[in-house]
Scaffold this active site. Sequence first.
Site: not given
Length: 285
Positions: A33, A52, A101, A181
């Site tokens: 994302y 990115r 799946r 971070e």
Amino acid sequence: MSRIVYLNGDYLPEDEAKVSVFDRGFLFADAVYEVTSVLDGKLIAFDGHVQRLQRSCDELGIKYTVDADALLEIHRELVARNEVTEGMVYLQLTRGNPGDRDFVYPPEDTPVTLVLFTQHANLLNNPKIETGMKVITVEDQRWARRDIKTTQLLFPSMAKMMAKAEGVDDAWMFEESAITEGSSNNAYIVKNGKIITRHLGNEILHGITRAAVLKFAKMAQMEVEERAFTVEEARDADEAFITSASTFVMPVVEVDGKPLGDGKPGSVAARLREIYLDESLKQAV
């Protein structure tokens, strides 16, 4: 007015946008994302986010070639349709829906799922700019490839809730006593006028705002050192701040209950925020 979202080529009211239960983003967090800020109806640092996004896809082996021009048009269309003057555009891209799946990746020709939506937000006048943020430190328990911007955000969400339970704003994560971070941001301290932030590697996200802020800091003749710093150094800093697409540069005034400096937002963070916003608005698209 219902929010309009983008889903695989269509602009739809949010309650009509549906993704399959077999989508790998839902089943495996097999997705990446980006979040791009909007100021005065324009996109901030768009090129960096697109670059990115491509890197994240490449690192995960998602066979998707980012078309920057097409994504720019989608972003602009969503901003216009939702009348966003200040806020964010969220983009999520998954490996798609194989119809079942399986831990094994689906065939490479499986179409990706691409979703974008907007959020209105008060970015320029966030009250924390004046008061500063308070953070706690928690052990970093995320996976080892934090440099890829995936949707695997469960532990950061848990860390945010740990901070909320302590009555503070956020958590800074650490490994072997060194800060990595924040839960959704890059972390910095200032000591004797020097800006210190962790060096790039697999341990942290390669922040788009981080890159711009460090570039502007060096242009302004500020001293910057990219290295790991410890929890104790953070508690003993003169000032501190975070950077992210949604906060730009935000001061931190307390770490683990210990006020930094005089307990008020510091001058370095204030100056960097001013420079960042001035330069970024010049380049907004």
